[in-house]
Write a protein that holds these residues in place. Sequence first.
Motif, mmCIF file in Angstrom:
data_model
loop_
_atom_site.group_PDB
_atom_site.id
_atom_site.type_symbol
_atom_site.label_atom_id
_atom_site.label_comp_id
_atom_site.label_asym_id
_atom_site.label_seq_id
_atom_site.Cartn_x
_atom_site.Cartn_y
_atom_site.Cartn_z
ATOM 1 N N ASN A 162 0.831 -1.215 0.000
ATOM 2 C CA ASN A 162 0.000 0.000 0.000
ATOM 3 C C ASN A 162 0.861 1.260 0.000
ATOM 4 O OD1 ASN A 162 -2.434 -1.446 0.034
ATOM 5 N ND2 ASN A 162 -2.399 -1.620 2.262
ATOM 6 N N GLU A 163 1.951 1.224 0.749
ATOM 7 C CA GLU A 163 2.854 2.378 0.762
ATOM 8 C C GLU A 163 3.529 2.549 -0.592
ATOM 9 O OE1 GLU A 163 5.544 1.799 3.972
ATOM 10 O OE2 GLU A 163 4.034 2.116 5.540
ATOM 11 N N ALA A 164 3.868 1.426 -1.231
ATOM 12 C CA ALA A 164 4.493 1.504 -2.553
ATOM 13 C C ALA A 164 3.535 2.120 -3.567
ATOM 14 C CB ALA A 164 4.924 0.113 -3.009
ATOM 15 N N ARG A 165 2.265 1.703 -3.544
ATOM 16 C CA ARG A 165 1.286 2.278 -4.474
ATOM 17 C C ARG A 165 1.061 3.763 -4.196
ATOM 18 N NH1 ARG A 165 -0.962 -2.871 -3.592
ATOM 19 N NH2 ARG A 165 -0.919 -4.134 -5.515
ATOM 20 N N ALA A 166 1.045 4.129 -2.938
ATOM 21 C CA ALA A 166 0.864 5.531 -2.582
ATOM 22 C C ALA A 166 2.036 6.364 -3.084
ATOM 23 C CB ALA A 166 0.707 5.678 -1.071
ATOM 24 N N ALA A 167 3.251 5.828 -2.982
ATOM 25 C CA ALA A 167 4.429 6.544 -3.472
ATOM 26 C C ALA A 167 4.374 6.706 -4.982
ATOM 27 C CB ALA A 167 5.692 5.795 -3.052
ATOM 28 N N ILE A 168 3.937 5.661 -5.674
ATOM 29 C CA ILE A 168 3.811 5.745 -7.133
ATOM 30 C C ILE A 168 2.774 6.795 -7.511
ATOM 31 C CG2 ILE A 168 3.153 4.487 -9.217
ATOM 32 C CD1 ILE A 168 4.155 1.927 -7.768
ATOM 33 N N ARG A 169 1.643 6.789 -6.813
ATOM 34 C CA ARG A 169 0.580 7.762 -7.128
ATOM 35 C C ARG A 169 1.082 9.194 -6.932
ATOM 36 N NH1 ARG A 169 -3.218 5.472 -5.005
ATOM 37 N NH2 ARG A 169 -4.502 4.961 -6.823
#
Length: 253
Positions: A162-169
């Motif tokens: 979830n943190e990885a997706r948030a960083a990508i977004r």
Amino acid sequence: MSRPIFVAAWFSPWSERARFALDHHRINYREEAYVPLLGEPLLRLRTRVFRGPLSVPVLFHDGRVIRDSVEIAQYADSVGTGAPLFPASASAEIARYVELATGLMEASRALSMPRMAQNEAAQRESLPSFMPAPLRSVLLPLAGMGTAYIARKYRLDSHNPNEARAAIRRGLERLQADLRGRDTLLSDFTFADIAIAVALTMVRPVEHPVLPLGPGMRAAFTEPALAEEFGDLLAWRDKLYAERRSAPGTARA
């Protein structure tokens, strides 16, 4: 001048952004396929790096060993033909976008490699093209071992999805604000565009002959929700690849 040797993993975005720069400058290099895990001992011997981290791409040329994708691209600028990718007047801006692109790729790798580990088709497709089709099923465990090796090497199990997706977004939102309908991030086409375009292949792979991914690999490297949300960025990437990604200047091994 001798012919450069480019050691790369064909599906790696780090390798692709260096390859993009080499091809942009029409450099006649020879590419050697790097196979994770099995290829590392020989690469360490050739680079004389016997301890510490070692990864591809690596460029060998006239006694030089260049071990970083950005440094390879900068070297291509110095020995190749065509418009420069690193104009001195834009060095700070290019470095900023390279940092952003690298962050996107690292976060995306934490999501894509677990999908690779669970996708037999993707593992089969990840084997180098020189391996005959009948051997691919036999060598499938090799691909699984390579995937597990990469996960250990980069400690991907320590990343929160979830943190990885948030960083990508966050990174993609920043790019949307910067592009605003423009064809290039800066006033001219530079390595900043290459770095970002290649990073976006890990949101959804580009459809281009230089990256002939099969359906399994495409699924492993796709974030469906982000791809739909940021379709405008992917359209920009596709246009840039169609217009700027020249044919390989290499007889690929």
